[in-house]
Design a protein around this motif. Structure first.
Motif, PDB file in Angstrom:
ATOM      1  N   THR A  97       0.707  -1.217   0.447  1.00 30.03           N
ATOM      2  CA  THR A  97       0.111   0.541  -0.057  1.00 30.03           C
ATOM      3  C   THR A  97       1.004   1.435  -0.166  1.00 30.03           C
ATOM      4  O   THR A  97       2.079   0.991  -0.329  1.00 30.03           O
ATOM      5  N   GLY A 126       1.532   2.004   3.412  1.00 29.72           N
ATOM      6  CA  GLY A 126       2.929   0.898   3.738  1.00 29.72           C
ATOM      7  C   GLY A 126       4.443   1.574   3.267  1.00 29.72           C
ATOM      8  O   GLY A 126       4.699   0.804   4.374  1.00 29.72           O
ATOM      9  N   ARG A 148       5.605   4.447   5.857  1.00 29.39           N
ATOM     10  CA  ARG A 148       5.870   3.962   7.003  1.00 29.39           C
ATOM     11  C   ARG A 148       6.854   2.796   7.193  1.00 29.39           C
ATOM     12  O   ARG A 148       7.782   3.240   8.418  1.00 29.39           O
ATOM     13  N   HIS A 195       5.062  -2.285  10.367  1.00 28.79           N
ATOM     14  CA  HIS A 195       3.807  -3.122  11.166  1.00 28.79           C
ATOM     15  C   HIS A 195       3.485  -2.391  12.599  1.00 28.79           C
ATOM     16  O   HIS A 195       2.194  -2.500  12.771  1.00 28.79           O
ATOM     17  N   HIS A 215       0.872  -0.362  11.369  1.00 29.41           N
ATOM     18  CA  HIS A 215      -0.421  -0.075  10.973  1.00 29.41           C
ATOM     19  C   HIS A 215      -1.089  -0.900  12.736  1.00 29.41           C
ATOM     20  O   HIS A 215      -2.119  -0.577  12.531  1.00 29.41           O
ATOM     21  N   ASP A 242      -2.050   2.579  15.323  1.00 32.31           N
ATOM     22  CA  ASP A 242      -3.571   2.728  13.921  1.00 32.31           C
ATOM     23  C   ASP A 242      -4.410   2.324  14.123  1.00 32.31           C
ATOM     24  O   ASP A 242      -5.638   2.886  13.981  1.00 32.31           O
ATOM     25  N   SER A 243      -4.996   0.767  13.621  1.00 33.68           N
ATOM     26  CA  SER A 243      -5.787   0.478  13.644  1.00 33.68           C
ATOM     27  C   SER A 243      -5.966   0.646  14.203  1.00 33.68           C
ATOM     28  O   SER A 243      -7.615   0.262  14.889  1.00 33.68           O
ATOM     29  N   THR A 284      -7.542  -8.467  14.171  1.00 37.64           N
ATOM     30  CA  THR A 284      -6.521  -9.256  12.707  1.00 37.64           C
ATOM     31  C   THR A 284      -8.213 -10.433  12.058  1.00 37.64           C
ATOM     32  O   THR A 284      -8.400 -10.509  11.188  1.00 37.64           O
ATOM     33  N   TYR A 306      -5.432  -8.558   6.201  1.00 36.65           N
ATOM     34  CA  TYR A 306      -4.172  -8.749   7.405  1.00 36.65           C
ATOM     35  C   TYR A 306      -3.515 -10.039   6.596  1.00 36.65           C
ATOM     36  O   TYR A 306      -3.285 -11.336   7.443  1.00 36.65           O
TER      37      TYR A 306
END
Length: 343
Positions: free
Chosen positions: A171, A174, A177, A248, A251, A254-255, A300, A316
């Motif tokens: 992404t 991604g 990051r 990661h 990710h 934030d999620s 996930t 994921y």
């Protein structure tokens, strides 16, 4: 990401919104507050009642961040990190650049929530379009100077590259990051005197980087990396292992913040002997790594199950092994216990 709402009507908002879909008021993100604000008829931010001015890139529809009216800067903290942007006189570049800026603002939001430094001349971004007759732009990093190929903002091209490189996940956010992770290795590990601790988990980063990447791309796809690494690319070199794990980690926090904002409670049945239950009611920016990992697994599972219901690939496509969890724990430690924080 926090759950955001309009101060005027209470309508739920997305981070990228520029106007409330319910009441029609203009919106702008205030980086010093970390929240979206509606603007009243007098142009005052309803979040704090003060006048604001738009980032210079708001006029290009490439930003929705606002600054205090008396701020000496013309650009917001995210946009002023730009070293180079593509030629915007070429119509095909503008929508791709806007996507780049959107991803970068999400990155900066998370860095701010983690209180990670990103000001100053070191960290900067160049978003470059391919030029006729020239080699394709390579995404990469150089001592804080991050280059992202503009083509990565093209969904079809990025998916083609993901397939060609046999990657499960690729992404634009991604990329941001991952590449910024290389700079934070300098900040959080090398300059902080944590190199020996790093090597105990990730390996000796002084080995020849170019040769390691060449060897990685020369090898046919295999599963030798599984168990010790988060991805096949992480196995190429300790620097890439760190960057993949750092991305990661961003990710995850934030999620989890988004899931917590929605008050999600998840009860996935893992086996016939029991149920793993978690209520997401904590801040991943203040929690310990064990709490983050315990919440991440059921979240996930739920995310992948929802995607499968819609007939789309798993959101994921990763497995967190014990060695990977230890690496993530080290990143969590160096992020939250930095010398500049006096901890």
């Amino acid at each position: 990401m926090r759950l955001l709402a309009c101060q005027n009507c209470g309508n739920l908002l997305h981070f990228e919104n520029t106007a409330c879909e319910k009441c029609g008021l203009s919106l702008g993100f205030l980086p010093e507050a970390g929240r979206l604000s509606a603007f009243d008829a007098d142009g005052l931010a309803m979040l704090d009642g003060k006048p604001k001015k738009p980032c210079a890139n708001v006029a290009k529809e490439a930003c929705n961040w606002f600054l205090p009216e008396d701020d000496a800067e013309d650009y917001c903290p995210a946009c002023r990190l730009n070293s180079m942007v593509p030629d915007l006189s070429m119509p095909e570049n503008l929508p791709l650049w806007r996507r780049m800026e959107m991803a970068k603002r999400r990155l900066i939001y998370t860095l701010d929530r983690l209180r990670l430094p990103h000001e100053g001349p070191e960290l900067r971004f160049s978003f470059l379009a391919d030029l006729d007759g020239e080699p394709p732009t390579m995404t990469g990093h150089d001592e804080g100077h991050i280059t992202i190929a503009l083509a990565e903002a093209d969904d079809a091209e990025r998916e083609a590259r993901r397939t060609r490189l046999n990657e499960p996940f690729r992404t634009l956010l991604g990329h941001m990051r991952h590449e910024v992770g290389h700079w934070y290795f300098l900040v959080l590990v090398e300059r902080a005197g944590r190199t020996d601790d790093f090597r105990a988990l990730f390996g000796d980063e002084s080995q020849d980087y170019a040769a390691a990447l060449q060897a990685h791309y020369a090898r046919p796809p295999n599963n030798d990396w599984r168990g010790d690494y988060i991805s096949a690319y992480a196995a190429a070199h300790p620097h890439e292992d760190w960057a993949e794990c750092f991305a990661h980690y961003l990710h995850m926090v934030d999620s989890l913040e988004m899931a917590t904002s929605f008050g999600m409670t998840i009860n996935p049945v893992l086996d016939r002997d029991g149920v793993l239950e978690t209520e997401l009611d904590f801040s991943p920016y203040r929690a310990g790594m064990e709490e983050i990992l315990n919440a991440w697994t059921p979240l996930t599972i739920a995310m992948n199950a929802m995607n499968r219901c819609m007939g789309t690939p798993d959101l994921y496509p990763f497995v967190l092994s014990a060695p990977v969890a230890r690496k993530l724990g080290f990143i969590h430690e160096v992020v939250h216990h930095r010398p500049d924080q006096g901890q």
